[in-house]
Structures are given as C-alpha cells and as structure tokens.
Design a protein around this motif. Structure first.
Motif, PDB file in Angstrom:
ATOM      1  N   UNK A 282      -5.091  14.439 -36.865  1.00 62.29           N
ATOM      2  CA  UNK A 282      -4.952  13.162 -36.163  1.00 62.29           C
ATOM      3  C   UNK A 282      -4.717  12.026 -37.144  1.00 62.29           C
ATOM      4  N   UNK A 283      -5.474  12.060 -38.242  1.00 63.96           N
ATOM      5  CA  UNK A 283      -5.308  11.002 -39.244  1.00 63.96           C
ATOM      6  C   UNK A 283      -3.896  11.014 -39.811  1.00 63.96           C
ATOM      7  N   UNK A 284      -3.378  12.226 -40.014  1.00 64.04           N
ATOM      8  CA  UNK A 284      -2.028  12.336 -40.534  1.00 64.04           C
ATOM      9  C   UNK A 284      -1.012  11.759 -39.561  1.00 64.04           C
ATOM     10  N   UNK A 285      -1.353  11.861 -38.268  1.00 66.42           N
ATOM     11  CA  UNK A 285      -0.469  11.304 -37.258  1.00 66.42           C
ATOM     12  C   UNK A 285      -0.708   9.810 -37.064  1.00 66.42           C
ATOM     13  N   UNK A 286      -1.620   9.267 -37.873  1.00 65.68           N
ATOM     14  CA  UNK A 286      -1.863   7.835 -37.821  1.00 65.68           C
ATOM     15  C   UNK A 286      -2.848   7.419 -36.755  1.00 65.68           C
TER      16      UNK A 286
ATOM     17  N   UNK B  48      -4.991  18.505 -46.815  1.00 66.25           N
ATOM     18  CA  UNK B  48      -3.720  18.445 -46.096  1.00 66.25           C
ATOM     19  C   UNK B  48      -2.690  17.739 -46.968  1.00 66.25           C
ATOM     20  N   UNK B  49      -1.524  18.244 -46.922  1.00 62.38           N
ATOM     21  CA  UNK B  49      -0.402  17.621 -47.636  1.00 62.38           C
ATOM     22  C   UNK B  49       0.211  16.577 -46.734  1.00 62.38           C
ATOM     23  N   UNK B  50       0.303  15.356 -47.231  1.00 64.70           N
ATOM     24  CA  UNK B  50       0.852  14.254 -46.420  1.00 64.70           C
ATOM     25  C   UNK B  50       2.362  14.401 -46.384  1.00 64.70           C
ATOM     26  N   UNK B  51       2.832  15.038 -45.345  1.00 68.66           N
ATOM     27  CA  UNK B  51       4.238  15.449 -45.297  1.00 68.66           C
ATOM     28  C   UNK B  51       5.151  14.227 -45.158  1.00 68.66           C
ATOM     29  N   UNK B  52       4.657  13.174 -44.448  1.00 66.60           N
ATOM     30  CA  UNK B  52       5.475  11.970 -44.258  1.00 66.60           C
ATOM     31  C   UNK B  52       5.700  11.257 -45.579  1.00 66.60           C
ATOM     32  N   UNK B  53       4.630  11.252 -46.396  1.00 71.27           N
ATOM     33  CA  UNK B  53       4.718  10.547 -47.671  1.00 71.27           C
ATOM     34  C   UNK B  53       5.436  11.393 -48.711  1.00 71.27           C
TER      35      UNK B  53
ATOM     36  N   UNK C   1      -9.784  29.200 -34.349  1.00 69.08           N
ATOM     37  CA  UNK C   1     -10.397  28.800 -33.084  1.00 69.08           C
ATOM     38  C   UNK C   1     -11.544  27.821 -33.304  1.00 69.08           C
ATOM     39  N   UNK C   2     -11.909  27.620 -34.555  1.00 69.61           N
ATOM     40  CA  UNK C   2     -13.042  26.720 -34.827  1.00 69.61           C
ATOM     41  C   UNK C   2     -12.589  25.334 -35.265  1.00 69.61           C
ATOM     42  N   UNK C   3     -11.380  25.225 -35.756  1.00 70.68           N
ATOM     43  CA  UNK C   3     -10.912  23.908 -36.185  1.00 70.68           C
ATOM     44  C   UNK C   3     -10.113  23.272 -35.050  1.00 70.68           C
ATOM     45  N   UNK C   4     -10.024  21.959 -35.083  1.00 67.00           N
ATOM     46  CA  UNK C   4      -9.173  21.268 -34.122  1.00 67.00           C
ATOM     47  C   UNK C   4      -8.463  20.120 -34.828  1.00 67.00           C
ATOM     48  N   UNK C   5      -7.881  19.245 -34.052  1.00 68.23           N
ATOM     49  CA  UNK C   5      -7.070  18.191 -34.675  1.00 68.23           C
ATOM     50  C   UNK C   5      -7.931  17.144 -35.370  1.00 68.23           C
ATOM     51  N   UNK C   6      -9.247  17.209 -35.153  1.00 66.80           N
ATOM     52  CA  UNK C   6     -10.133  16.236 -35.802  1.00 66.80           C
ATOM     53  C   UNK C   6     -10.743  16.782 -37.082  1.00 66.80           C
ATOM     54  N   UNK C   7     -10.484  18.059 -37.382  1.00 61.62           N
ATOM     55  CA  UNK C   7     -11.130  18.679 -38.539  1.00 61.62           C
ATOM     56  C   UNK C   7     -10.507  18.178 -39.846  1.00 61.62           C
ATOM     57  N   UNK C   8     -11.407  17.751 -40.736  1.00 65.01           N
ATOM     58  CA  UNK C   8     -10.940  17.279 -42.048  1.00 65.01           C
ATOM     59  C   UNK C   8     -10.743  18.462 -42.972  1.00 65.01           C
ATOM     60  N   UNK C   9      -9.542  18.627 -43.499  1.00 66.93           N
ATOM     61  CA  UNK C   9      -9.366  19.652 -44.530  1.00 66.93           C
ATOM     62  C   UNK C   9      -8.202  19.272 -45.432  1.00 66.93           C
TER      63      UNK C   9
END
Lengths: 468, 289
Positions: free
Chosen positions: A318-322, A241-246, A231-239
């Motif tokens: 969000x960054x992962x989504x470009x 992450x595995x770049x699934x597209x790449x 409940x504390x993180x959102x789509x802007x939170x940096x953590x």
C-alpha cells in the motif's frame, strides 16, 4: 478464443524465463557487507549463544533447565512442569504459532531473516567460509581450482571448524535432556549411552549438512513456512521491497539517456549480497527471507551515487502505491491474532501460577462395580493415583464427604504416604449400609489433606455404586 | 551465473496439451541425492534383513534378525531387571509383602498379566467371578479361608468342591423345607425348627451346626456359610433346590444337573513367586483377611 489462451500461456512462459530459482545446482556465495540490518542479524545471533550457555546453569544442585524424560519432568529453575500440566504446552504452541502469524502479518518473515536457526547457523558457517576462503570471487575461484595444497588446506580448516560447531550443537541439544557435566564426561570417555550417540550423530549430521551444504535449499524446499507465507501477508505487510516507480527503468549511472533512467543503476549488489540468491527487484518471492541484506547493499550504493536511501526498503504494498498504512488496531487480521495471543498468554500465566502441589485422580473400579459382603454391606473399590509434586514425601489424611452410611472401610485406608515425585497407586475401599443408598449412584467427594501442611488439600469427585 | 530453468529451450518431452509443454528440467539436486540414498538404503536393508516374501517364508537376511529373537532378548533383559525384586518376593512373607507399599505395587503390577493369563478367564479381570459358576474373589466370603497363606495354597494346589446329591437321600418335602430354611437364614430369619431339621438331615456335618460353613471344619470341602448373603451357586430358591438335589462335583453322567466347582492347581504351572504375587493381587481385591 483458443488463440488468446495460447497467447496467455506463451506469456507465462516468457515471464518465467527470467525467473531465477536456484534448485541447488549452484552454491550461493553471498557478499558480506556491513550495515544496519547486518547488525540486527548479529544481535539476533547472540540470542542463540544463550542456547549454548544455558545448560550449564545450576539450580538447587541440579541443572536449571532440564527435560527429564525418564522422570517425566521438565525443570526450569524453580519451576517443575509435570505431564499433568502438559495442557500448557498446547497453549505455548498456539502462542508460538500465533506470534509467527502476527509477526508475518505485520512485518513479513522477520523470523526467517533474523531468528531462524537455519539462517543463523548458515550465517556462522558462511562467516567462517568468508574468513578462511575469502570473498565470493575468491571462493568461486577456489571452488573451480584443482585440488592442491592450498585448496586442501583451506577446505580442511573450514570443514574442521564446521564440524566443531556441528558437534557442539549436537552436544548442546543433548545437554538439555541430561546432566551436562556427566554428558561431557561420558562423551569424552567414549562411554555415553547409545541414545546419546545417536542423537548427537543426528544433530551433528543435520547441522553440518543443512548449514554447510543445503543452506538456502532448506528454506526453498524443506521449510513449509515459505510456502504458506503468501496466505499470511497482505497489502499492509511491511517487507523489503524494491521501489519500482523510483528505480525503473534501471540502467547505468552515466551515459546517454541517463537522465531519463530511474535510480536503480543495475549494479546487482542487492543480488550479490542475498544469502538465498534472489533478485528483490522481481518482487516478493518464496526465496526471500526478508533479512534486509539487500537494503544495506542498496543504501551503500545510493550513498555513493548521491541519491536518497531507501530504493529498497521495508515498505508495504500500500505504501508503495502511495496509500497510508492503516494503524495496527484497524487491521482485523492483526487484532484477531492479538486476541488469541493474549488469551493463550493469560492461560499460560494462569497455569504456571496454579500448578497444584498434588495431582489427584480417583478411579472407581469397574470390574466389579460393587462388592456384596457377607453381612449385606456394599463395598466399592477405588484406585487412588496421586502425584506428589513437592520435593518432600507427604503424609496425607484421606476422608470422604457423602451421605450418612458410607464410610472408609478400614482405618488403614484413612492415611497414605505420597512419595515425592512418584505415583504409586493404592486402593481405598468404601463400605455402605445398603439402606443408606437411596440411588443407584451416590456422589462421593474424596479429600486428601496433608498432615504436615494443611494448605495442601485436594478434592476429587467420584461415585458410590450400589448395583441393581 | 545461475543455471536457469529456461522453458523455451529446456529439453522437451514433446508432450503438449493446449500449449502446456512437459519439460525435462531436472529436480533439485538434493532431491536426487535423497532418491539415490533411499534406494541404496533399501538394497542394504533387503540384504541385511528378512524382506522378500517367498512361498512359505521370506529371505533370512545376513543379520539373521527376527522379531521373535528380538522379543526373546527383551524378555531376558526384562527378567534381569525383575530378578532382584522377585528374590525379595520369595524372601518376604505375606504380611511383609502386603505392608511394603513399593513391593506390593510391584507384585500387583506383575500379577496383572499373570492373573489375566491364568485366572481372569473364570474369575473375571477384577476377580468378580461369574454368578453361579465361578466364585467372586473380591468379597469377604471365603470357602477355604481368606488369609494370605491359604490363598497361596488354593492357587498352588487347587480346590475341588464336594457335596453329595441329596435327592433320594432326603425326602423331597424335607429338601423343600431345608431350602426355605437356608434362604431364611441368609436373611437372618433362621428358625430353630429349621435348624433342627438341618442338623437332623446331616447338613451340619459339613456346614456346621450353626450353618456357618466349612471354614470352621477341617474337611476341606469348601462347605459354604449358609447364613451370609453370598451364594456360591445362586441364591434363588430354584438355585438352592438344585444345589441340594444335585450336589457339587457329582459325576455328571449320573446327575447331569450337578454343580461344578473345580479350581485347577497352578503349583506346577506357575513359579512360587508368581503365585505369591497373585495372592497379593487376590488379597487386594478387597476381601483378604
């Protein structure tokens, strides 16, 4: 419809099939690798070394940091916090909680990954384990080996060191509540009070069991933070992450179809280095303490296979989504946290700079509210409780500000000695001519002034009660 | 590698609702360890401590621990801490005790419970008394004297007020006049004529020729000062008439309306130190002299 629902449930079961949650049946033997985030973890570790050193600092003949429970005082170098100032503790707790929320909103579980004592102590314990028993493969082999000479020797050495750290942790904790040198002496001469032994024993046991045996199980099942982080993180939170597209589809570096595969070569090193045993490629989970070990591991592999770093990296959804990351001040969650943070910080600073030298409370006697005297005068009794927070005894002059006709009953009541650091309540009587009292209650302002240092002057509002 | 929760293959209880199956995956190991540790603790506790309720009592437990035993030990411990202070209380006289802030605080704090148990029932928690029934200890009107030693004496030996019922001894009309006189004298409006009647009727024998009360005579009757604004048995005209007519501590079988003024002696019940500390507290209500 029913068919469809059944299908949904089945797909949930299928999803969870590869979902690995360690319920404590296996010991995680994580590989230790050098790297950027590994270094950050060490830097954070050194902060905790301070914890072990701080009790030995002295200030004006006594311990610089001391939670003096018998005397209800908290000493922090020149600063002394009294129970009356405890409201600041509420602000400190708000500050800490909001800091945690804010940090989580911005960069996820930074606390868990680098600063939590559970993480740090586990890190020390596994470092010792690694040095004594060898790398994860050797460790697993040793675990399954029969109990014999070498195994007993290594395990004994490891547990001795763990126990040593645990005892030191316990003693250090107790040292914040009593004089550290006396404490060491009483422990070493087996002369410490029962409380000291019980606290040491408890701290020792928890350190030894939590850091030595339970490890990531504490993060998984005991710590509430993992449960509320979502409940504390959102789509802007940096953590991390595995770049699934790449990365996908993952597969061997060379061989058939290798050109059509993603950058992930499925070496599983990210899982191997993870101290909680999660697979970051499955996305964020309650097991991930965001320590970045997988980033270090993946980067080293990417370097080897000559692909760009950052297949696993600190990034937001969000960054992962470009999409670009909005600036901090445009994120309502962060702004709200920042405002609360600032307010509580201002409150603490105000509190610390405005600790009064004398804390005064004047309690009007309730039984009886007033005393009728022989000559018709009305007497009121007040109990004065004054805490002298200065290091010396204070001689105080007591006076009142009120209507004509009310006065302090005896000259003896016009002065008082406030012993340093003590509250000895005393009574003051006011006496009034009945005709001076127009109202049932007349406001009275008590003023205590130090005779030696006139800057110390405190006031307290009370009332004089006449009765019917 | 890891032992995984495999829903499909996991042992299944066979219970199923709308496709949701109840599995028998084991809980985390530390849960199980805690569970077992908990019941082992419970068994140990049941053996060592009183725990199983029986018809009239409960099992005793091997340690023989009881709450009352622990309480008694704590009392002994507490008494040991208080002992040196009590010795000091016994050694100090009233004035010294009142002058020493620390000892006075000790005495007042200790006396709080003693006062609550023995005195507050009549005199009230703050010594305020009860109008007409029990005297106020906070004011400066003392029937037997308000200095420290007299207060100690009053607590230790008790007091018993005494005033004859005057109905029949004095003319009703004179009693009415006397009531008017003492009422006026409490407001500072005494008339010489009234005082003359007062003296003639024999009131002065106890209350003094100037009606200022028994503190100044040696009768020990606690005869009240009738010139101040404080009334032991109520200051209305009816109250005063009743007191004169029916007296104090007469036999209620003969005179049902008589006033009762008996302070029990606490010298047997309380230690001399306790009485001394009570006196400090009573003195501290504000009326001490």
């Amino acid at each position: 419809m029913a068919e469809n629902k059944h299908h949904e449930i089945e797909s949930l079961y299928n999803d969870s099939q590869h979902w690995h949650v360690n319920a404590g049946d296996e010991t995680i033997h994580a590989k230790r690798m050098a790297g950027r985030f590994r270094n950050y973890k060490w830097y954070a570790s050194t902060l905790y070394l301070l914890l072990f050193i701080l009790p030995y600092f002295r200030w004006e003949g006594s311990q610089a940091i001391l939670f003096d429970i018998p005397h209800r005082q908290f000493h922090f170098w020149a600063l002394t916090i009294w129970p009356q100032d405890i409201w600041m503790l509420a602000l400190v707790l708000i500050l800490l909680a909001i800091t945690l929320f804010a940090v989580t909103a911005i960069a996820g579980r930074i606390w868990c990954g680098y600063f939590c004592f559970q993480t740090i102590w586990v890190d020390w314990f596994t470092w010792i384990e690694d040095k004594i028993e060898g790398n994860p493969i050797q460790r697993r082999k040793l675990d399954s080996a029969p109990w014999a000479g070498k195994k007993i020797r290594l395990k004994l050495l490891k547990h001795s060191l763990w126990i040593l750290i645990s005892i030191l942790t316990g003693v250090t904790f107790v040292a914040y509540f009593t004089d550290v040198y006396g404490l060491w002496y009483s422990y070493l001469t087996m002369d410490a009070p029962l409380t000291a032994w019980v606290v040491l024993g408890t701290l020792f046991l928890f350190t030894y069991v939590f850091a030595g045996f339970m490890r990531e199980q504490v993060c998984f099942w005991l710590c509430p933070y993992a449960r509320i982080q979502s409940v504390m993180v959102d789509k802007d939170t940096e953590m991390p992450t595995y770049d699934i597209l790449r990365g996908e589809p993952r597969g061997k570096l060379r061989g058939k179809d290798s050109n059509e595969r993603g950058d992930c070569i499925d070496c599983r090193l990210c899982v191997g280095v993870c101290p909680t045993g999660v697979d970051i490629r499955e996305g964020m989970s309650e097991g991930c303490i965001t320590c970045g070990m997988c980033i270090d591991a993946c980067d080293s592999i990417m370097d080897k296979v000559d692909r760009p770093r950052g297949l696993i990296r600190y990034a937001s959804r969000k960054e992962m989504d470009g999409k670009p990351l909005p600036p901090l001040f445009k994120r309502p969650r962060v702004v709200t946290y920042a405002i609360i943070l600032l307010l509580s910080m201002l409150g603490i600073i105000y509190g610390l700079t405005h600790i009064p030298p004398v804390e005064l409370s004047v309690v009007h006697e309730r039984q009886p509210l007033f005393i009728q005297m022989r000559d018709g005068n009305i007497k009121n009794k007040y109990t004065i409780k004054a805490v002298n927070k200065t290091p010396t005894d204070l001689h105080m002059r007591i006076s009142i500000e009120t209507v004509q006709g009310i006065s302090i009953a005896t000259d003896k009541d016009k002065t008082a000695v406030l012993k340093s650091g003590k509250i000895i309540p005393f009574n003051v009587f006011l006496i009034a001519r009945p005709e001076a009292l127009k109202e049932k209650q007349t406001p009275v302002r008590f003023i205590l002034e130090s005779i030696e240092s006139p800057t110390i002057r405190i006031e307290y509002e009370s009332v004089f009660i006449r009765g019917r | 590698m890891a032992k995984q929760n495999k829903p499909q293959q996991a042992p299944n209880t066979g219970h199923e609702w709308d496709g949701i199956r109840e599995l028998t995956n084991p809980p985390p190991r530390w849960w199980m360890i805690s569970l077992h540790a908990s019941w082992i603790f419970c068994v140990g506790y049941i053996i060592l401590y009183p725990s199983i309720p029986l018809l009239h009592e409960s099992t005793k437990g091997l340690l023989g621990w009881t709450q009352i035993k622990e309480f008694k030990e704590a009392v002994v411990e507490n008494n040991a801490i208080k002992a040196p202070y009590l010795k000091k209380v016994a050694a100090m006289d009233g004035q010294a005790l009142l002058a020493d802030a620390g000892m006075r605080n000790f005495a007042e704090s200790s006396a709080k419970a003693i006062f609550g148990d023995n005195c507050a029932g009549c005199h009230g928690a703050g010594g305020e008394g009860s109008p007409g029934l029990f005297p106020n200890l906070a004011d400066d009107d003392w029937l037997y004297g308000g200095d420290f030693d007299t207060i100690v004496e009053s607590i230790a030996d008790g007091r018993e007020g005494s005033m004859p019922a005057h109905k029949g001894m004095i003319d009703d009309a004179d009693i009415e006049q006397l009531a008017d006189f003492v009422l006026a004298s409490s407001q500072g409006k005494a008339t010489p004529k009234g005082l003359a009647l007062f003296n003639k009727s024999g009131c002065a024998d106890c209350h003094g020729e100037d009606a200022k009360g028994g503190v100044f005579n040696d009768l020990g009757t606690g005869a009240a000062d009738l010139t101040d604004g404080i009334w032991r048995f109520g200051g209305s005209r009816e109250d005063i008439l009743r007191t004169i007519n029916s007296g104090v501590n007469e036999d209620p079988e003969d005179i049902p309306n008589t006033r009762s003024a008996i302070m029990p002696a606490f010298g047997e019940k309380l230690s001399p130190e306790a009485i001394k500390m009570l006196a400090v507290k009573v003195y501290g209500f504000g009326g001490g002299k």
